[in-house]
Enzyme design. Structure first.
Site, PDB file in Angstrom:
ATOM      1  N   TYR A 123     -54.486-111.275 -17.411  1.00 21.70           N
ATOM      2  CA  TYR A 123     -53.885-111.164 -16.080  1.00 21.70           C
ATOM      3  C   TYR A 123     -53.187-112.459 -15.651  1.00 21.70           C
ATOM      4  CZ  TYR A 123     -55.821-106.537 -15.637  1.00 21.70           C
ATOM      5  OH  TYR A 123     -56.085-105.210 -15.825  1.00 21.70           O
ATOM      6  N   TYR A 162     -63.523 -99.823 -12.205  1.00 19.30           N
ATOM      7  CA  TYR A 162     -62.793-100.500 -13.283  1.00 19.30           C
ATOM      8  C   TYR A 162     -63.386-100.047 -14.608  1.00 19.30           C
ATOM      9  CZ  TYR A 162     -60.860-103.802 -16.541  1.00 19.30           C
ATOM     10  OH  TYR A 162     -60.206-104.342 -17.625  1.00 19.30           O
ATOM     11  N   ASP A 165     -70.471 -95.752 -17.453  1.00 22.64           N
ATOM     12  CA  ASP A 165     -69.895 -96.930 -18.100  1.00 22.64           C
ATOM     13  C   ASP A 165     -70.820 -98.118 -17.822  1.00 22.64           C
ATOM     14  OD1 ASP A 165     -68.505 -99.195 -18.772  1.00 22.64           O
ATOM     15  OD2 ASP A 165     -66.622 -98.604 -17.807  1.00 22.64           O
ATOM     16  N   LYS A 223     -69.509-105.450 -23.915  1.00 20.05           N
ATOM     17  CA  LYS A 223     -69.774-106.791 -23.385  1.00 20.05           C
ATOM     18  C   LYS A 223     -71.017-107.481 -23.984  1.00 20.05           C
ATOM     19  CE  LYS A 223     -66.699-107.044 -19.580  1.00 20.05           C
ATOM     20  NZ  LYS A 223     -66.138-105.990 -18.742  1.00 20.05           N
TER      21      LYS A 223
HETATM   22  C1  LIG Z   1     -65.019-105.078 -19.061  1.00 22.60           C
HETATM   23  C2  LIG Z   1     -65.198-103.661 -18.770  1.00 22.60           C
HETATM   24  C3  LIG Z   1     -64.514-102.670 -19.496  1.00 22.60           C
HETATM   25  C4  LIG Z   1     -63.491-102.989 -20.549  1.00 22.60           C
HETATM   26  O1  LIG Z   1     -64.020-103.687 -21.629  1.00 22.60           O
HETATM   27  P1  LIG Z   1     -63.033-104.534 -22.594  1.00 22.60           P
HETATM   28  O2  LIG Z   1     -63.947-105.015 -23.674  1.00 22.60           O
HETATM   29  O3  LIG Z   1     -62.483-105.643 -21.740  1.00 22.60           O
HETATM   30  O4  LIG Z   1     -61.989-103.612 -23.072  1.00 22.60           O
HETATM   31  C5  LIG Z   1     -64.786-101.347 -19.186  1.00 22.60           C
HETATM   32  N1  LIG Z   1     -65.664-101.020 -18.232  1.00 22.60           N
HETATM   33  C6  LIG Z   1     -66.336-101.941 -17.511  1.00 22.60           C
HETATM   34  C7  LIG Z   1     -67.319-101.504 -16.474  1.00 22.60           C
HETATM   35  C8  LIG Z   1     -66.117-103.296 -17.752  1.00 22.60           C
HETATM   36  O5  LIG Z   1     -66.760-104.206 -17.019  1.00 22.60           O
END
Ligand SMILES: *Cc1c(COP(=O)(O)O)cnc(C)c1O
Length: 427
Positions: free
Chosen positions: A19, A147, A248, A277
């Protein structure tokens, strides 16, 4: 030192950062190494890490045990293709993930980043309904401030304003959005919190494949923390309207919120779950999408009988070993005690922020501390202040937030907190 300025010049000239724009005047810092909770810069200064490199480095950096596990895997192979071949690191990690995640999740699809894990989850949901001869169910429902990543599918279910959907209006898929709940973590979920989502289900359930949510904590879309009671209601509505629930857990997974997975706060089980992550303790890029036996079986029995996705670096053995090794470290550590202690310290330490007029709200859950301001911060002004204070904190928009490695000690955590208060007092 000449080398140092040359490198930064090259970086400014031709390297994109997240970004940002190439050639921007924003401050950037050249890292030499990182150990434990400390990031060492080229100029010799050391920063206490408040970000865990975006939720991932939960054990800190450069862990001896993890280094050894990766070196040892290198002697065997760093990678082989996953089509037609398999290997112990992938099998062991899948097995451990199945044991650790909610009971109903029994299968694992590995991919290389969180965004891709979300794409895979969306495709699984759509292909599941297709296999059941319900190809009308191809829309995804989500809530504002979400997100889920930066690829097109993930973007389509992320907040339209934060994600600048208007910029990509002709190419981005139009999904269904409901209002985010306003009930806080320790509050009940009132009917008004759920009305908007319920209406979308009532009106469109015949066309909805799945609801996707970040459980309890919405991350990059605004760091909102909502009530487990809301998540419970969403699960009930999914069952009632025959819609899958995708959770997620990419940011919240592996202990960050005080539970191993945030959905445990609500005793809710998803149909599909994404992790990423912290999965490899911040060592390698790896993510996974887990689902139930029933969904996997339905896809197998439907047309075309195979799931239509397969990344080149699927289940990279080095990354899988990092995952196994990180999970072993986590499970062998008093992580719950550590996260609880961080939570208590953050609650107590960040509360004084509320006394400053630029501050709108302070929120803490597990090892996540958020100070929301009334206005966006001037990152070019604020970032150097944090670095001068000897900490690595990276605000975005109107949020100053930290999620330190779980191993952080009291002094370092206090230093992070005090630097936030000091910086806020200058705004
Ligand atoms: C960071 C994140 C993503 C995307 O993961 P990347 O490894 O950056 O592609 C998707 N969902 C959530 C909740 C996130 O925090």
């Amino acid at each position: 030192m000449a080398n140092f300025s040359r490198l930064l010049e090259l970086d400014r000239d031709c390297v994109w950062h997240p970004y940002s724009s190439v050639g921007a005047d924003s401050p950037i810092y050249l890292v030499k190494s990182a150990h434990g909770v400390h990031i060492k810069l080229f100029d010799g200064s050391e920063l206490i890490d408040g970000m865990s490199s975006w939720w991932s480095a939960i054990h800190g950096y450069n862990h001896q045990g993890m280094n050894q596990a990766l070196s040892s895997q290198l002697q065997d192979m760093s990678h082989v293709m996953f089509g037609g071949l398999t290997h112990q690191p992938a099998i062991d990690l899948a097995d451990q993930l199945i044991q650790l995640t909610p009971e109903s999740l029994k299968t694992v699809f590995f991919s290389d980043s969180g965004s891709v894990a979300v794409e895979v989850a969306l495709k699984m949901a759509v292909q599941y309904w297709h296999s059941k001869n319900q190809s009308d169910k191809q829309k995804i429902l989500t809530i504002r401030h979400a997100y889920h990543g930066d690829t097109f599918g993930a973007m389509s279910v992320s907040d339209p304003e934060n994600g600048m959907h208007h910029l990509f209006s002709k190419i981005i898929t139009k999904q269904l959005f409901a209002d985010a709940p306003s009930c806080k973590f320790d509050q009940p979920c009132s009917e008004s919190d759920i009305t908007s989502l319920k209406l979308q289900l009532i009106n469109h359930h015949q066309n909805i494949a799945a609801i996707i949510l970040e459980p309890i904590v919405q991350g990059a879309g605004g760091m909102h923390i909502y009530s487990p009671a809301y998540l419970k209601r969403v699960r009930e509505l999914c069952d009632q309207y025959d819609v899958l629930l995708i959770l997620d857990e990419i940011a919240t997974g592996f202990g960050r919120t005080g539970k191993m997975f945030a959905c445990e706060h609500a005793s809710v089980e998803p149909d599909i779950m994404c992790v990423g992550k912290a999965l490899t303790g911040g060592y390698m890029t790896l993510a996974a999408t887990l689902t139930t036996r029933q969904i996997a079986q339905t896809i197998k029995e439907g047309e075309p009988g195979i799931f239509m996705h397969g990344p080149t670096f699927m289940a990279n053995p080095l990354a899988c070993v990092a995952g196994i090794s990180s999970l072993k470290l986590l499970l062998g550590s008093p992580w719950e005690k550590r996260v609880n202690l961080i939570e208590t310290t953050l609650k107590e330490g960040l509360e004084p922020c509320l006394a400053y007029s630029p501050v709108k709200d302070v929120r803490v859950l597990g090892a996540i501390g958020v100070v929301e301001l009334n206005n966006p911060v001037d990152i070019n002004k604020i970032q150097p202040l944090f670095v001068e204070a000897g900490v690595w904190i990276r605000p975005f928009n109107n949020l100053i937030y930290i999620m330190p490695p779980y191993i952080i000690n009291k002094d370092d955590l206090d230093a992070l907190i005090h630097s936030i208060i000091r910086v806020i007092s200058t705004i």
